[in-house]
Write a protein that holds these residues in place. Sequence first.
Motif, short mmCIF file in Angstrom:
data_model
loop_
_atom_site.label_atom_id
_atom_site.label_comp_id
_atom_site.label_asym_id
_atom_site.label_seq_id
_atom_site.Cartn_x
_atom_site.Cartn_y
_atom_site.Cartn_z
N HIS A 1 -52.14 -14.17 -135.54
CA HIS A 1 -53.75 -14.02 -135.22
C HIS A 1 -53.78 -12.75 -134.24
O HIS A 1 -52.92 -12.12 -133.69
CB HIS A 1 -54.14 -15.11 -134.48
CG HIS A 1 -53.65 -15.33 -133.10
ND1 HIS A 1 -52.20 -15.74 -132.75
CD2 HIS A 1 -54.21 -15.02 -131.69
CE1 HIS A 1 -51.83 -15.92 -131.62
NE2 HIS A 1 -52.90 -15.24 -130.95
N ASP B 1 -56.41 -11.63 -131.01
CA ASP B 1 -57.16 -12.11 -129.87
C ASP B 1 -58.58 -11.37 -129.80
O ASP B 1 -58.48 -10.34 -129.24
CB ASP B 1 -56.65 -12.18 -128.60
CG ASP B 1 -55.54 -13.01 -128.33
OD1 ASP B 1 -54.81 -13.25 -129.49
OD2 ASP B 1 -55.36 -13.81 -127.24
N HIS C 1 -50.33 -11.02 -133.85
CA HIS C 1 -49.12 -11.60 -133.13
C HIS C 1 -48.95 -13.19 -133.12
O HIS C 1 -50.09 -13.74 -133.43
CB HIS C 1 -49.07 -11.16 -131.47
CG HIS C 1 -50.19 -11.84 -130.91
ND1 HIS C 1 -51.70 -11.13 -131.06
CD2 HIS C 1 -50.67 -12.69 -130.19
CE1 HIS C 1 -52.54 -11.67 -130.41
NE2 HIS C 1 -51.88 -12.79 -129.77
FE FE Z 1 -53.00 -14.38 -129.01
#
Ligand code: FE
Length: 157
Positions: free
Chosen positions: A66, A68, A122
Motif C-alpha cells: 500500500h 500511505d 510497501h
Molecule cells: Fe504504511
Amino acid sequence: MTSAGRLGWITDRHGYRYEPRHPGGQPWPPIPPAILTLWRDLTGLSRDPDCCLVNFYGEGAKMGLHQDRDEGDFSFPVLSVSLGDEALFRIGGTDRKDPTESLWLKSGDVLLMGGSARLAWHGIDRLRFRSSRLLPGGGRINLTLRVVEPVSDPSTS
Ligand code: FE
Ligand code: MD6
C-alpha cells in the motif's frame, strides 16, 4: 489497531479516516514522550506528529502492499517503530509496478519514509512468530507517526 495523539485512524461503515476521538467517545491517549523524542531526534522537525498509529500483528498476520496517502502534506515523513517479532518488510517505488526489495524489521528498528520514499509502495509479507520475547504472547507491534493535517503556518514546520 489503535492510536495515540490528537487524531486516530478509524474505520466504520463510512470508511477509513482520521478522527479526534476513539469510536467509544474518549480522546486518544497522548503519544508517549519517549516516542515523541524519537520523532524529534530522527526527523529534526519542530512539528510534532498528529497521530501515532498502533498496529498489532499476531501469528500469520501480514499487510498488503500500500501507499500511505491519507495525510494532508506528503512533505512530512512517516516514522515507523518496530517492536516484538521480526517482520519481512517489502518496499518498492512510487509506482505499484516498480521493483521491490525486502528487509527484516527487528524489535527496536526504526524506519523513516520521507522525500521520494514518502509515497513508496510497501507492506509486510510475513512475521517470524515468536522470534522475539518482548510480547509474552508473541506478535509484533508497529507504531507509525504521522503529520496528518496540512500546515498553514510555515513557522510550525
Ligand atoms: Fe504504511
Ligand atoms: C509495518 N508499516 O511496518 C507497516 N507505513 O508494520 C507501514 O505500513 C508503514 O512502516 C508508512 C511508513 C512506514 C511504515
